[in-house]
Design a protein around this motif. Structure first.
Motif, short mmCIF file in Angstrom:
data_model
loop_
_atom_site.label_atom_id
_atom_site.label_comp_id
_atom_site.label_asym_id
_atom_site.label_seq_id
_atom_site.Cartn_x
_atom_site.Cartn_y
_atom_site.Cartn_z
N VAL A 21 0.87 -1.18 0.00
CA VAL A 21 0.00 0.00 0.00
C VAL A 21 0.90 1.23 0.00
O VAL A 21 2.03 1.19 0.51
CB VAL A 21 -0.95 0.05 1.22
N ALA A 22 0.40 2.32 -0.58
CA ALA A 22 1.13 3.59 -0.53
C ALA A 22 0.96 4.20 0.86
O ALA A 22 -0.12 4.09 1.47
CB ALA A 22 0.60 4.55 -1.60
N ALA A 23 2.01 4.82 1.37
CA ALA A 23 1.99 5.42 2.70
C ALA A 23 2.45 6.87 2.59
O ALA A 23 3.61 7.14 2.24
CB ALA A 23 2.90 4.65 3.66
N ILE A 24 1.54 7.79 2.86
CA ILE A 24 1.83 9.22 2.78
C ILE A 24 2.31 9.70 4.14
O ILE A 24 1.72 9.38 5.17
CB ILE A 24 0.57 10.01 2.40
N VAL A 25 3.37 10.50 4.13
CA VAL A 25 3.90 11.07 5.37
C VAL A 25 3.67 12.57 5.36
O VAL A 25 4.13 13.28 4.46
CB VAL A 25 5.40 10.77 5.53
N VAL A 33 3.11 17.81 3.07
CA VAL A 33 3.34 16.43 2.66
C VAL A 33 4.84 16.26 2.40
O VAL A 33 5.41 16.98 1.57
CB VAL A 33 2.52 16.06 1.41
N LEU A 34 5.46 15.33 3.11
CA LEU A 34 6.91 15.22 3.08
C LEU A 34 7.40 14.17 2.08
O LEU A 34 8.37 14.38 1.37
CB LEU A 34 7.43 14.87 4.47
N MET A 35 6.74 13.03 2.06
CA MET A 35 7.17 11.96 1.16
C MET A 35 6.10 10.88 1.09
O MET A 35 5.14 10.88 1.87
CB MET A 35 8.49 11.33 1.63
N VAL A 36 6.29 9.98 0.13
CA VAL A 36 5.43 8.80 0.00
C VAL A 36 6.33 7.59 -0.15
O VAL A 36 7.32 7.63 -0.89
CB VAL A 36 4.50 8.93 -1.22
N GLY A 37 6.02 6.53 0.57
CA GLY A 37 6.72 5.27 0.40
C GLY A 37 5.72 4.14 0.33
O GLY A 37 4.51 4.38 0.25
N PHE A 38 6.22 2.92 0.36
CA PHE A 38 5.32 1.77 0.30
C PHE A 38 5.52 0.89 1.52
O PHE A 38 6.63 0.79 2.06
CB PHE A 38 5.56 0.96 -0.98
N TYR A 52 7.48 4.43 14.69
CA TYR A 52 8.26 5.14 13.68
C TYR A 52 7.96 4.58 12.29
O TYR A 52 7.87 3.36 12.12
CB TYR A 52 9.77 5.01 13.95
N VAL A 53 7.82 5.46 11.31
CA VAL A 53 7.50 5.03 9.95
C VAL A 53 8.58 4.09 9.43
O VAL A 53 9.77 4.44 9.41
CB VAL A 53 7.37 6.25 9.01
N THR A 54 8.15 2.92 9.01
CA THR A 54 9.04 1.89 8.46
C THR A 54 8.46 1.43 7.13
O THR A 54 7.34 0.94 7.07
CB THR A 54 9.15 0.70 9.44
N PHE A 55 9.24 1.62 6.07
CA PHE A 55 8.77 1.27 4.73
C PHE A 55 9.29 -0.09 4.30
O PHE A 55 10.18 -0.68 4.93
CB PHE A 55 9.28 2.31 3.71
N TYR A 56 8.73 -0.55 3.17
CA TYR A 56 9.29 -1.71 2.47
C TYR A 56 9.96 -1.18 1.20
O TYR A 56 9.30 -0.52 0.39
CB TYR A 56 8.20 -2.71 2.11
N SER A 57 11.24 -1.43 1.05
CA SER A 57 11.95 -0.97 -0.13
C SER A 57 11.71 -1.96 -1.27
O SER A 57 12.06 -3.14 -1.17
CB SER A 57 13.44 -0.86 0.15
N ARG A 58 11.12 -1.45 -2.36
CA ARG A 58 10.85 -2.32 -3.51
C ARG A 58 12.14 -2.70 -4.23
O ARG A 58 12.24 -3.77 -4.81
CB ARG A 58 9.90 -1.61 -4.49
N THR A 59 13.13 -1.82 -4.20
CA THR A 59 14.38 -2.14 -4.91
C THR A 59 15.27 -3.05 -4.06
O THR A 59 15.85 -4.00 -4.57
CB THR A 59 15.14 -0.84 -5.26
N ARG A 60 15.35 -2.77 -2.77
CA ARG A 60 16.22 -3.59 -1.91
C ARG A 60 15.48 -4.79 -1.32
O ARG A 60 16.08 -5.66 -0.69
CB ARG A 60 16.80 -2.73 -0.79
#
Lengths: 124, 124
Positions: A21-25, A33-38, A52-60
């Motif tokens: 899911v997309a996660a807006i910060v 709006v600072l950034m968007v991650g997944f 604390y905001v923890t994303f999933y890196s699609r590339t790593r």
């Protein structure tokens, strides 16, 4: 703790976009709006549990707590999902120097795009 | 007009997510995040040319100008992309009754999610 995890995960639809899911910060104090991650389910659980905001890196292909190295962690003050339950919105306090973007700016949204205002301006 | 289209499209990376980018809609006057949708290159061009947010519906597989039927169109005041050029942010004025969500609320982000604040609270 388990109950919170299960209840929260049931509220989020990870199936629509291959487990993500997309996660807006958004900065809580200014509304910027600072950034968007997944996030995948694991990243969301880590965010909810750590605060604390923890994303999933699609590339790593792994979890990363934003700012863990730089110190600019994103402390979650509140979180919500939308009517489709497929996007997350986090209102945060930015720790450290407050520069969220890796380019050294506060927000990642620094590239303006041109919009044709001629049709809408006629309606004002 | 063509120049604007070409220049803008080159600034946006549609390849990372099968031709789509996430598009965040934020009310300009309050900073409230109202909704998130998806745009392909055609939807972005329609948005830039009309001045109104136009999404690509993944389920109906076609463009839709948000609010075209209800009258609650999203008039774009400014637009930006981020450092990765794979997300768009629109600051808008909401026409009509201002209720953007199909559930009859102003914002689609109405479902609160639980966050464990015990670890971060210790840092305050």
């Amino acid at each position: 703790m388990l109950c919170r995890k299960v209840r929260n995960q049931m509220q989020i639809d990870f199936d629509k976009m291959d487990g993500l899911v997309a996660a807006i910060v958004q900065e809580d104090s200014t509304g910027e709006v600072l950034m968007v991650g997944f996030m995948n389910a694991e990243a969301w659980a880590a965010t909810a549990d750590s605060g604390y905001v923890t994303f999933y890196s699609r590339t790593r292909k792994k979890l990363w707590m934003k700012g863990e190295t730089s110190g600019n962690r994103l402390r979650v003050l509140s979180a919500a999902t939308d009517c489709d339950r497929d996007t997350l919105l986090f209102r945060v306090y930015v720790e450290g120097d407050g520069l969220v973007c890796h380019n050294g700016t506060k927000s990642c949204f620094t590239e303006p795009l041109s919009i044709n205002h001629s049709r809408t301006e006629a309606l004002k």
